[in-house]
Design an enzyme around this catalytic site. Structure first.
Site, PDB file in Angstrom:
ATOM      1  N   ARG A  77     -31.113  -7.270  18.760  1.00 33.64           N
ATOM      2  CA  ARG A  77     -30.844  -7.694  20.142  1.00 33.64           C
ATOM      3  C   ARG A  77     -29.365  -8.046  20.262  1.00 33.64           C
ATOM      4  NH1 ARG A  77     -29.119 -11.949  19.082  1.00 33.64           N
ATOM      5  NH2 ARG A  77     -28.473 -12.228  21.233  1.00 33.64           N
ATOM      6  N   GLY A  78     -28.968  -8.309  21.546  1.00 40.68           N
ATOM      7  CA  GLY A  78     -27.547  -8.503  21.815  1.00 40.68           C
ATOM      8  C   GLY A  78     -26.983  -7.155  22.224  1.00 40.68           C
ATOM      9  N   ALA A  79     -26.215  -7.152  23.333  1.00 39.20           N
ATOM     10  CA  ALA A  79     -25.811  -5.879  23.930  1.00 39.20           C
ATOM     11  C   ALA A  79     -25.099  -4.930  22.948  1.00 39.20           C
ATOM     12  CB  ALA A  79     -24.954  -6.152  25.163  1.00 39.20           C
ATOM     13  N   ARG A 138     -34.230  -0.843  26.828  1.00 39.60           N
ATOM     14  CA  ARG A 138     -33.967  -2.089  27.582  1.00 39.60           C
ATOM     15  C   ARG A 138     -32.988  -1.721  28.695  1.00 39.60           C
ATOM     16  NH1 ARG A 138     -32.631  -7.447  24.360  1.00 39.60           N
ATOM     17  NH2 ARG A 138     -33.640  -8.412  26.175  1.00 39.60           N
ATOM     18  N   GLN A 187     -32.991 -17.719  21.367  1.00 35.73           N
ATOM     19  CA  GLN A 187     -31.895 -17.078  20.629  1.00 35.73           C
ATOM     20  C   GLN A 187     -30.827 -18.095  20.227  1.00 35.73           C
ATOM     21  OE1 GLN A 187     -33.421 -15.857  23.311  1.00 35.73           O
ATOM     22  NE2 GLN A 187     -33.279 -13.644  23.474  1.00 35.73           N
ATOM     23  N   ASP A 209     -24.214  -8.821  29.268  1.00 35.98           N
ATOM     24  CA  ASP A 209     -24.988  -7.594  29.052  1.00 35.98           C
ATOM     25  C   ASP A 209     -24.501  -6.454  29.938  1.00 35.98           C
ATOM     26  OD1 ASP A 209     -26.890  -9.871  28.079  1.00 35.98           O
ATOM     27  OD2 ASP A 209     -27.563  -7.989  27.184  1.00 35.98           O
ATOM     28  N   ASN A 267     -26.122 -11.731  32.234  1.00 34.11           N
ATOM     29  CA  ASN A 267     -26.209 -12.264  30.875  1.00 34.11           C
ATOM     30  C   ASN A 267     -27.507 -13.055  30.767  1.00 34.11           C
ATOM     31  OD1 ASN A 267     -25.026 -12.680  28.219  1.00 34.11           O
ATOM     32  ND2 ASN A 267     -24.805 -14.827  28.813  1.00 34.11           N
ATOM     33  N   LYS A 268     -27.793 -13.552  29.581  1.00 33.81           N
ATOM     34  CA  LYS A 268     -29.054 -14.258  29.324  1.00 33.81           C
ATOM     35  C   LYS A 268     -29.378 -15.251  30.433  1.00 33.81           C
ATOM     36  CE  LYS A 268     -31.414 -13.769  26.719  1.00 33.81           C
ATOM     37  NZ  LYS A 268     -32.547 -12.848  27.018  1.00 33.81           N
TER      38      LYS A 268
HETATM   39  O1  MRU Z   1     -32.203 -10.683  25.279  1.00 34.47           O
HETATM   40  P1  MRU Z   1     -31.029 -10.701  24.353  1.00 34.47           P
HETATM   41  O2  MRU Z   1     -31.177 -11.677  23.238  1.00 34.47           O
HETATM   42  O3  MRU Z   1     -30.654  -9.319  23.876  1.00 34.47           O
HETATM   43  O4  MRU Z   1     -29.827 -11.217  25.275  1.00 34.47           O
HETATM   44  C1  MRU Z   1     -28.540 -11.236  24.726  1.00 34.47           C
HETATM   45  C2  MRU Z   1     -27.524 -11.832  25.618  1.00 34.47           C
HETATM   46  O5  MRU Z   1     -27.776 -12.157  26.747  1.00 34.47           O
HETATM   47  C3  MRU Z   1     -26.134 -11.913  25.074  1.00 34.47           C
HETATM   48  O6  MRU Z   1     -25.442 -12.973  25.650  1.00 34.47           O
HETATM   49  C4  MRU Z   1     -25.387 -10.603  25.378  1.00 34.47           C
HETATM   50  O7  MRU Z   1     -26.130  -9.481  24.992  1.00 34.47           O
HETATM   51  C5  MRU Z   1     -24.058 -10.565  24.731  1.00 34.47           C
HETATM   52  S1  MRU Z   1     -24.145 -10.389  22.966  1.00 34.47           S
HETATM   53  C6  MRU Z   1     -22.540 -10.280  22.428  1.00 34.47           C
END
Ligand code: MRU
Length: 350
Positions: A50-52, A93, A198, A239, A249-250
């Protein structure tokens, strides 16, 4: 200490992808081998990776896994496979633009080669280039952020934007690591990031693993913390950044931005240019992923809410650009007005 230095979040293992299984942290640091496209899509969907930027890199390498699985016998078949793989992996996603950007980049780079073997080689080269570029982007983001925020010693962050979320040392957490590497004082308040934690599971573990001072808070404590004056800057990830600077973002990021503005605390988004989407005019057009209700009702199978209660579970929210102090990218820091964002993907800024 520094367990992640020996376990890259996403890596190519010759005939498969190896990822750190983020669903197992912080209890166990386990490596998961992804040997087919179903496994890659499944790992992305259930947030094992996970994470963009990390899902971008995993999707890009997934294109090679998919070609190996498809065994095309002509260049035409290989190109058809690339199209199908880009659609399948890119749709795993919807919100993080890095994923669809990365798989399209691999597809477009490889499609012009004359044979299935050459297509596979080119696809792998491009995927590895995406991984390498993100590592370098993280390093530069960290350094630009360190220079931008020389007096910010206490940073509030959200979700996980570090080694686990990227192919390098991270974006917002890259700024933290850059400060620590330069011997500057830095400490972090990490929001837990409901519902999948997370922040609590990953950011707290990752920063402790790196020897960084970290304090965990529940998301709903953030406004009071900001109001108290204890935080010098909010720095978090993205994201997808729309052309006007609206940022997905999250979920919870928007609330942090409102509280930061009220408290007069600068609010920075740290993100590589692969997270910028000039084709999406504003946040209104960003598709926000909605996730299963049981993620909110229960934790690892144990229900904390009535099993039948209705749930709204968006994984992300959109922060209006007016609330953002600046974007820390690998090509520099971008301040308002955000007109430069339209060309940021081309590396034209600043
Ligand atoms: O659902 P996730 O855990 O993939 O969400 C991740 C985020 O929102 C992060 O802040 C984003 O992807 C940036 S990671 C450098």
């Amino acid at each position: 200490m520094n367990a992640l230095a020996h376990a890259p979040t996403v890596a190519w293992a010759g005939d498969a992808i190896e990822i750190v299984d983020q669903t197992k942290l912080p209890d166990a640091l386990e490596i998961l081998r992804l040997t087919n496209v179903d496994a890659v899509v499944d790992a992305i969907c259930r947030l094992a990776v996970r994470g963009a930027p990390a899902i971008g890199g995993c999707g890009a390498l997934g294109m090679v896994v998919g070609l190996d699985e498809a065994r095309p016998s002509s260049a035409e078949q290989a190109r058809a496979a690339l199209d199908a793989l880009a659609a399948r992996l890119g749709g795993a996603r919807p919100t993080a633009v890095n994923l669809s950007w990365a798989v399209r980049r691999v597809r477009d780079a490889a499609a012009g080669e004359p044979t299935p073997t050459a297509i596979r080689e080119r696809a792998l080269r491009e995927a590895q280039r995406i991984v390498d570029e993100d590592r370098e982007a993280c390093r530069r983001i960290g350094e630009f952020g360190r220079v931008e925020l020389p007096t910010a010693t206490t940073i509030l962050t959200h979700c996980n934007t570090g080694r686990l979320a990227t192919l390098g040392w991270g974006t917002a957490l890259g700024v933290v690591y850059a400060k620590a590497a330069a011997g500057e004082p830095v400490r972090v308040f990490a929001c837990e990031a409901r519902p999948l934690l997370q922040g609590a599971r990953l950011t707290a573990w990752e920063l402790m693993d790196a020897g960084i001072d970290v304090t965990l808070i529940v998301d709903s404590a953030a406004a009071a913390l900001l109001h108290s004056g204890a935080v010098d800057a909010v720095v978090l990830g993205a994201d997808r950044v729309a052309a006007n600077g609206d940022t997905a973002n999250k979920v919870g990021t928007f609330a942090l931005a409102v509280a930061a503005r009220h408290a007069g605390v600068p609010f920075y988004v740290a993100a590589p240019t692969s997270s910028f989407d000039p084709a999406t005019p504003s946040g209104d057009q960003i598709v926000i992923e909605e996730r299963p209700a049981d993620e909110v009702r229960a934790w690892r199978g144990h229900y904390a809410a009535p099993t039948g209660v209705k749930v709204w579970n968006p994984a992300f929210d959109v922060t209006p650009h007016e609330l953002i102090t600046g974007f820390i990218t690998e090509v520099g820091v971008i301040h308002p007005p955000f007109s430069a964002l339209a060309s940021v993907r081309t590396g034209a800024h600043p």
